[in-house]
Design an enzyme around this catalytic site. Structure first.
Site, PDB file in Angstrom:
ATOM      1  N   ASP A   1      -7.162  -1.813  -4.082  1.00 60.27           N
ATOM      2  CA  ASP A   1      -8.176  -1.492  -3.072  1.00 60.27           C
ATOM      3  C   ASP A   1      -9.234  -0.549  -3.641  1.00 60.27           C
ATOM      4  O   ASP A   1     -10.444  -0.733  -3.435  1.00 60.27           O
ATOM      5  CB  ASP A   1      -7.521  -0.847  -1.850  1.00 60.27           C
ATOM      6  CG  ASP A   1      -6.587  -1.794  -1.115  1.00 60.27           C
ATOM      7  OD1 ASP A   1      -6.760  -3.019  -1.263  1.00 60.27           O
ATOM      8  OD2 ASP A   1      -5.689  -1.303  -0.414  1.00 60.27           O
TER       9      ASP A   1
ATOM     10  N   ASP B   1       0.852  -1.185   0.000  1.00 61.77           N
ATOM     11  CA  ASP B   1       0.000   0.000   0.000  1.00 61.77           C
ATOM     12  C   ASP B   1       0.892   1.240   0.000  1.00 61.77           C
ATOM     13  O   ASP B   1       1.957   1.243   0.621  1.00 61.77           O
ATOM     14  CB  ASP B   1      -0.906   0.016   1.231  1.00 61.77           C
ATOM     15  CG  ASP B   1      -1.961  -1.080   1.193  1.00 61.77           C
ATOM     16  OD1 ASP B   1      -2.332  -1.502   0.084  1.00 61.77           O
ATOM     17  OD2 ASP B   1      -2.410  -1.510   2.276  1.00 61.77           O
TER      18      ASP B   1
END
Length: 218
Positions: A181, A167
């Protein structure tokens, strides 16, 4: 004396006859009771095209974008050393996430891997009979995002089924996330909206008043 002939004048275009002198033209079918000429039923329009190719194309594009941005993030960012874009509100911050989207369920990495694999299989099975363009877009986004994070869990450290997802995007107070995501969340929101407004995967739409189906205009 006036002679009246019973002969009828020949027709300009007499119907064709067979070898026995009978008409070769089939008479129009009539209803026995009313005598009304029956017309052949109209051929229904062909079904909308199946959308599996569209679904897969969207998934592949999002998967490629997710993998590319993760490679760039790993090569250029250092954990704990964020790059600020708009003050403290928008920044790049490299995080290795063992959990689900937006750093949820961090202690269940192996289960999340199996769930992601199940989502991939389920979306592909649904896509084989899909006829709605909007459903294809939504499911394609979910599939592309699920594949992106699934690849991280299978091939990144610390090992298969335990891999941590990369991320790197941080917006305000929102947990750090990635392209996969975002694709999953946006695709899920679109699918929920389609369901609420009555759009079906087969290209039809449920009426709100008479509960009859009408063709989806997409």
């Amino acid at each position: 004396m006036i002679v009246v002939s019973d002969d009828r004048p020949p027709e300009d275009n007499p119907p064709p006859t067979d070898s026995d002198g009978h008409s070769a033209v089939s008479p129009e079918p009539r209803d026995a009771a009313s005598g009304v000429v029956e017309t052949a039923p109209a051929v229904p329009d062909s079904d909308p095209p199946r959308r599996l190719r569209t679904l897969l194309l969207i998934a592949v594009v999002l998967l490629g974008l997710d993998l590319l941005t993760k490679i760039i993030a790993v090569a250029n960012l250092t954990p704990g050393d964020p790059v600020y874009l708009i003050g403290d509100w928008a920044r790049f911050s490299l995080v290795r996430n063992p959990g689900a989207a937006f750093s949820m369920a961090t202690g269940m990495t192996w289960l999340l891997t199996l769930v992601a694999a199940g989502v991939v299989v389920g979306v592909i099975r649904i896509g084989r009979t899909l006829r709605s363009l909007w459903w294809a877009i939504g499911l394609g986004m979910v599939l592309g995002g699920a594949l992106g994070n699934l690849i991280d869990r299978l091939f990144r450290a610390p090992g298969p089924l335990q891999g941590h997802v990369v991320d790197f995007v941080a917006i305000g107070w929102w947990p750090v996330f990635n392209v996969a995501d975002s694709a999953i969340v946006c695709g899920a929101i679109l699918l929920v909206a389609l369901t609420v407004f009555g759009f079906e995967p087969d290209g039809t739409r449920h009426g709100h008043d008479d509960n009859e189906k009408t063709e989806e205009t997409v």
